[in-house]
Scaffold this motif. Structure first.
Motif, PDB file in Angstrom:
ATOM      1  N   TYR A   1      30.833  46.679  34.393  1.00  0.00           N
ATOM      2  CA  TYR A   1      31.347  47.819  35.139  1.00  0.00           C
ATOM      3  C   TYR A   1      32.851  47.903  34.873  1.00  0.00           C
ATOM      4  O   TYR A   1      33.578  46.930  35.070  1.00  0.00           O
ATOM      5  N   PHE A   2      33.302  49.062  34.448  1.00  0.00           N
ATOM      6  CA  PHE A   2      34.727  49.276  34.184  1.00  0.00           C
ATOM      7  C   PHE A   2      35.333  50.103  35.318  1.00  0.00           C
ATOM      8  O   PHE A   2      34.755  51.101  35.743  1.00  0.00           O
ATOM      9  N   PHE A   3      36.514  49.677  35.777  1.00  0.00           N
ATOM     10  CA  PHE A   3      37.217  50.345  36.859  1.00  0.00           C
ATOM     11  C   PHE A   3      38.642  50.652  36.427  1.00  0.00           C
ATOM     12  O   PHE A   3      39.229  49.921  35.624  1.00  0.00           O
ATOM     13  N   ASP A   4      39.189  51.730  36.972  1.00  0.00           N
ATOM     14  CA  ASP A   4      40.587  52.080  36.731  1.00  0.00           C
ATOM     15  C   ASP A   4      41.460  51.074  37.485  1.00  0.00           C
ATOM     16  O   ASP A   4      41.286  50.872  38.693  1.00  0.00           O
ATOM     17  N   LYS A   5      42.395  50.457  36.775  1.00  0.00           N
ATOM     18  CA  LYS A   5      43.242  49.425  37.375  1.00  0.00           C
ATOM     19  C   LYS A   5      44.157  49.995  38.461  1.00  0.00           C
ATOM     20  O   LYS A   5      44.567  49.278  39.373  1.00  0.00           O
TER      21      LYS A   5
END
Length: 128
Positions: A91-95
């Motif tokens: 899962y990729f999230f905006d930092k």
């Protein structure tokens, strides 16, 4: 003369062996990692099933500091995948937005009301 010949024979075997070992050591320590890819990736959470019978399930949360230029597929390819039906889910999230720091094995793997994934990729192992 025989002593010099035996020393030459030793060096004829030792030099290639040293070069091969040096290459293996260099190769082992120069593997690519997610921090080298465009996108400013950082792994922030991980969970894995405890059972080694059947497929291994790995769930990762990764932040991207530069979501527009991030290379998500190349990043996902760097995570481990085993054979026999294993699953690796990233899962990729905006930092710059809230992201989970812990995950669970059961769906949903994080609180979907609090956090929003910008990309989700899976890799599956080959059944043999």
């Amino acid at each position: 003369m025989t002593k010099q010949r035996s020393i030459k024979k030793i060096w004829l075997f030792a030099i290639p062996l040293i070069l091969i070992l040096g290459y293996f050591i260099y190769d082992a320590y120069s593997q690519p990692n997610i921090k080298e890819l465009p996108g400013d990736f950082e792994e922030v959470a991980f969970v894995r099933n405890e059972n080694n019978k059947g497929g291994i399930i790995r769930i990762y949360a990764v932040t991207a500091g530069d979501p527009l230029n991030a290379q998500y597929d190349q990043c996902a390819d760097l995570f481990p995948v085993n054979d026999y039906g294993s699953i690796t889910k990233i899962y990729f999230f905006d930092k710059s937005k809230p992201f989970p720091t812990s995950l669970q094995l059961e769906d949903p793997h994080y609180d979907a009301e609090k956090y929003e994934a910008i990309n989700i990729l899976s890799r599956r192992g080959v059944n043999k």
